[in-house]
Design a protein around this motif. Structure first.
Motif, mmCIF file in Angstrom:
data_model
loop_
_atom_site.group_PDB
_atom_site.id
_atom_site.type_symbol
_atom_site.label_atom_id
_atom_site.label_comp_id
_atom_site.label_asym_id
_atom_site.label_seq_id
_atom_site.Cartn_x
_atom_site.Cartn_y
_atom_site.Cartn_z
ATOM 1 N N GLU A 196 0.864 -1.204 -0.124
ATOM 2 C CA GLU A 196 0.133 -0.184 -0.047
ATOM 3 C C GLU A 196 0.848 1.217 0.089
ATOM 4 O O GLU A 196 1.818 1.329 0.817
ATOM 5 C CB GLU A 196 -0.972 0.011 1.303
ATOM 6 C CG GLU A 196 -1.924 1.144 1.157
ATOM 7 C CD GLU A 196 -2.735 1.199 2.599
ATOM 8 O OE1 GLU A 196 -3.576 2.183 2.591
ATOM 9 O OE2 GLU A 196 -2.757 0.045 3.187
ATOM 10 N N GLY A 197 0.390 2.190 -0.773
ATOM 11 C CA GLY A 197 1.257 3.637 -0.724
ATOM 12 C C GLY A 197 2.247 3.393 -2.348
ATOM 13 O O GLY A 197 3.014 4.518 -2.234
ATOM 14 N N PHE A 198 2.431 2.496 -2.797
ATOM 15 C CA PHE A 198 3.241 2.536 -3.915
ATOM 16 C C PHE A 198 3.081 3.447 -4.844
ATOM 17 O O PHE A 198 3.967 3.951 -5.474
ATOM 18 C CB PHE A 198 3.145 0.959 -4.704
ATOM 19 C CG PHE A 198 3.969 0.843 -6.027
ATOM 20 C CD1 PHE A 198 5.400 0.687 -5.994
ATOM 21 C CD2 PHE A 198 3.203 0.834 -7.160
ATOM 22 C CE1 PHE A 198 5.949 0.542 -7.097
ATOM 23 C CE2 PHE A 198 3.990 0.654 -8.409
ATOM 24 C CZ PHE A 198 5.342 0.625 -8.336
ATOM 25 N N LEU A 199 1.948 3.800 -5.170
ATOM 26 C CA LEU A 199 1.214 4.543 -6.212
ATOM 27 C C LEU A 199 0.310 5.655 -5.538
ATOM 28 O O LEU A 199 -0.576 5.036 -4.912
ATOM 29 C CB LEU A 199 0.783 3.765 -7.483
ATOM 30 C CG LEU A 199 0.275 4.851 -8.753
ATOM 31 C CD1 LEU A 199 1.489 5.296 -9.269
ATOM 32 C CD2 LEU A 199 -0.261 3.990 -9.623
ATOM 33 N N SER A 200 0.752 6.914 -5.648
ATOM 34 C CA SER A 200 -0.185 7.936 -4.765
ATOM 35 C C SER A 200 -0.616 8.804 -5.931
ATOM 36 O O SER A 200 0.199 9.437 -6.523
ATOM 37 C CB SER A 200 0.610 8.631 -3.835
ATOM 38 O OG SER A 200 0.767 7.420 -2.711
ATOM 39 N N ASP A 215 6.310 5.393 -5.287
ATOM 40 C CA ASP A 215 7.456 4.752 -4.100
ATOM 41 C C ASP A 215 7.975 3.523 -4.550
ATOM 42 O O ASP A 215 7.461 2.569 -4.013
ATOM 43 C CB ASP A 215 6.933 5.129 -2.678
ATOM 44 C CG ASP A 215 7.813 4.799 -1.554
ATOM 45 O OD1 ASP A 215 9.021 4.407 -1.858
ATOM 46 O OD2 ASP A 215 7.663 5.122 -0.376
ATOM 47 N N HIS A 216 8.912 3.698 -5.304
ATOM 48 C CA HIS A 216 9.473 2.426 -5.716
ATOM 49 C C HIS A 216 9.929 1.317 -4.590
ATOM 50 O O HIS A 216 10.000 0.135 -5.004
ATOM 51 C CB HIS A 216 10.960 2.708 -6.451
ATOM 52 C CG HIS A 216 10.968 3.782 -7.523
ATOM 53 N ND1 HIS A 216 11.582 3.594 -8.662
ATOM 54 C CD2 HIS A 216 9.974 4.706 -7.737
ATOM 55 C CE1 HIS A 216 11.127 4.579 -9.398
ATOM 56 N NE2 HIS A 216 10.148 5.189 -9.101
ATOM 57 N N SER A 217 10.139 1.885 -3.207
ATOM 58 C CA SER A 217 10.610 0.931 -2.136
ATOM 59 C C SER A 217 9.256 -0.053 -1.864
ATOM 60 O O SER A 217 9.617 -0.899 -1.033
ATOM 61 C CB SER A 217 10.954 1.334 -1.197
ATOM 62 O OG SER A 217 9.909 2.459 -0.524
ATOM 63 N N LEU A 227 15.506 -3.117 -3.041
ATOM 64 C CA LEU A 227 16.114 -3.102 -4.295
ATOM 65 C C LEU A 227 16.596 -1.400 -4.231
ATOM 66 O O LEU A 227 17.446 -1.247 -5.157
ATOM 67 C CB LEU A 227 15.055 -3.364 -5.230
ATOM 68 C CG LEU A 227 14.802 -4.775 -5.493
ATOM 69 C CD1 LEU A 227 13.514 -5.025 -6.420
ATOM 70 C CD2 LEU A 227 16.021 -5.653 -5.750
ATOM 71 N N VAL A 228 15.862 -0.684 -3.658
ATOM 72 C CA VAL A 228 15.949 0.809 -3.945
ATOM 73 C C VAL A 228 16.262 1.722 -2.889
ATOM 74 O O VAL A 228 16.261 2.973 -3.043
ATOM 75 C CB VAL A 228 15.011 1.333 -5.037
ATOM 76 C CG1 VAL A 228 14.692 0.560 -6.280
ATOM 77 C CG2 VAL A 228 13.456 1.030 -4.099
ATOM 78 N N SER A 237 9.696 8.810 -7.630
ATOM 79 C CA SER A 237 9.452 9.316 -8.847
ATOM 80 C C SER A 237 8.127 10.111 -8.898
ATOM 81 O O SER A 237 7.333 9.599 -8.190
ATOM 82 C CB SER A 237 9.666 8.300 -10.144
ATOM 83 O OG SER A 237 8.700 7.292 -10.071
ATOM 84 N N PHE A 238 8.188 11.161 -9.712
ATOM 85 C CA PHE A 238 6.984 12.182 -9.657
ATOM 86 C C PHE A 238 6.654 12.161 -11.080
ATOM 87 O O PHE A 238 7.504 12.492 -12.040
ATOM 88 C CB PHE A 238 7.209 13.435 -9.122
ATOM 89 C CG PHE A 238 7.777 13.665 -7.776
ATOM 90 C CD1 PHE A 238 7.621 12.576 -6.829
ATOM 91 C CD2 PHE A 238 8.273 14.815 -7.221
ATOM 92 C CE1 PHE A 238 7.852 12.710 -5.524
ATOM 93 C CE2 PHE A 238 8.859 15.057 -6.013
ATOM 94 C CZ PHE A 238 8.554 13.929 -5.043
ATOM 95 N N TRP A 239 5.337 11.985 -11.415
ATOM 96 C CA TRP A 239 4.814 11.810 -12.835
ATOM 97 C C TRP A 239 3.649 13.112 -12.955
ATOM 98 O O TRP A 239 2.770 12.873 -12.326
ATOM 99 C CB TRP A 239 4.350 10.555 -13.246
ATOM 100 C CG TRP A 239 5.442 9.414 -13.098
ATOM 101 C CD1 TRP A 239 5.712 9.001 -12.033
ATOM 102 C CD2 TRP A 239 6.171 8.841 -13.960
ATOM 103 N NE1 TRP A 239 6.714 7.902 -12.112
ATOM 104 C CE2 TRP A 239 7.066 7.977 -13.674
ATOM 105 C CE3 TRP A 239 6.146 8.925 -15.505
ATOM 106 C CZ2 TRP A 239 7.868 6.908 -14.104
ATOM 107 C CZ3 TRP A 239 6.841 8.232 -16.306
ATOM 108 C CH2 TRP A 239 7.776 7.399 -15.663
ATOM 109 N N LEU A 240 3.795 14.101 -13.993
ATOM 110 C CA LEU A 240 2.831 14.843 -14.204
ATOM 111 C C LEU A 240 1.773 14.482 -15.283
ATOM 112 O O LEU A 240 2.089 13.956 -16.114
ATOM 113 C CB LEU A 240 3.551 16.385 -14.663
ATOM 114 C CG LEU A 240 4.370 17.237 -13.783
ATOM 115 C CD1 LEU A 240 4.531 18.598 -14.437
ATOM 116 C CD2 LEU A 240 3.450 17.437 -12.457
#
Length: 299
Positions: A196-200, A215-217, A227-228, A237-240
């Motif tokens: 949970e929280g991998f993708l926000s 959150d790659h971790s 791994l990271v 990583s941030f994605w617009l």
């Protein structure tokens, strides 16, 4: 002694396709295609390597093979090219037909073209599988300066900046990141689990559309502690969000934490070397731009 020397030379060349004497240029004004080409000779397998362009496409690498069973129906193949001890670059070939491949000319290859012009011989190693040793193919560089220079004058270079932005733009960033992590985990004989929280969803730029933070971790590998992550933090990583429904990556780094300080401004906390000579912990503020974060201040 002479026979022994000849035997040693033959053993050194075993399994290696030999080089042709000279590079040639082929141009077709009717189609706008121009190519500088060299081929290996000798043995049961041959490889022709070229630098070419067409009216529709900028300068790129091309390759045609014959007698290499692993490449008859291969979808892709990776190659590493060197001249002497100098790297030309890694070439990522994709199939465009049976035994025919193309690879993009990368910005990092531009200096390598000068090495091809000045060298005596180029060695290209190709990997046909992750568990296999590379095969070596050699290309003579006689005439390469004239041939490559002629084609460079006729062919435009790719728009490297636009290509780099396009490569950071994805329909589903979470799946892309997860696929990369899963592949790394598989090399460690593990399986990946998404926490949970991998993708926000976060409005990073303050424009109302939901952007993404990955959150790659929080994609955990069963056979690795992480791994990271390191003492400096974990990779994020941030994605617009884009108007076409895709997302553009504007940030990728190892951080301790982040928060939206105000619309269009992100506060990021780092640890260690990222904080300069002082080390320790530091917090920096960034304005969220369309292609990248721009630092505003550092504390």
């Amino acid at each position: 002694m002479r026979k022994l020397g000849m035997l040693i030379w033959a053993l050194l060349l075993a399994g290696t396709a030999q080089a042709q004497a000279s590079w040639v240029v082929e141009s077709d004004p009717a189609t706008g295609r121009h190519a500088a080409r060299a081929c290996t000779e000798g043995g049961d397998a041959s490889v022709c390597l070229e630098l070419s362009c067409s009216t529709e496409q900028p300068l790129s690498w091309g390759m045609r093979t014959e007698g290499i069973a692993d490449l008859v129906v291969a979808e892709s193949v990776d190659a590493l090219m060197v001249v002497g001890s100098s790297l030309v670059g890694t070439l990522e070939f994709e199939s465009v037909g049976m035994e025919s491949f193309r690879a993009p000319l990368e910005e990092t290859h531009v200096d390598g073209l000068e090495r091809l012009k000045a060298g005596i011989r180029a060695d290209m190693r190709m990997w046909f599988g992750p568990e296999e040793a590379p095969e070596l193919y050699r290309f003579g560089l006689s005439g390469s300066r004239k041939a490559i220079s002629e084609v460079e004058a006729l062919c435009p270079l790719p728009d490297f900046a636009a290509r780099e932005v396009e490569r950071r733009t994805q329909v589903d960033p979470g799946s892309v990141v997860l696929g990369e992590l899963a592949e790394a985990c598989r090399t460690l004989d593990g399986t990946i689990a998404v926490m949970e929280g991998f993708l926000s969803e976060v409005d990073l730029d303050g424009k109302g559309a939901m952007d993404l933070v990955v959150d790659h971790s929080l994609a955990e590998c069963s056979t690795a502690t992480s791994l990271v992550c390191s003492d400096a933090g974990c990779q994020n990583s941030f994605w617009l969000a884009q108007e076409d429904g895709r997302y553009r990556r504007v940030f990728l780094d190892t951080i301790q934490s982040y928060r939206s300080a105000e619309p269009g401004v992100v506060e990021i906390t780092f640890q260690g070397a990222a904080c300069g000579r002082s080390g320790g912990s530091c917090t920096r503020h960034y304005t969220v731009g369309p292609d990248a974060l721009t630092e505003r201040s550092a504390e």
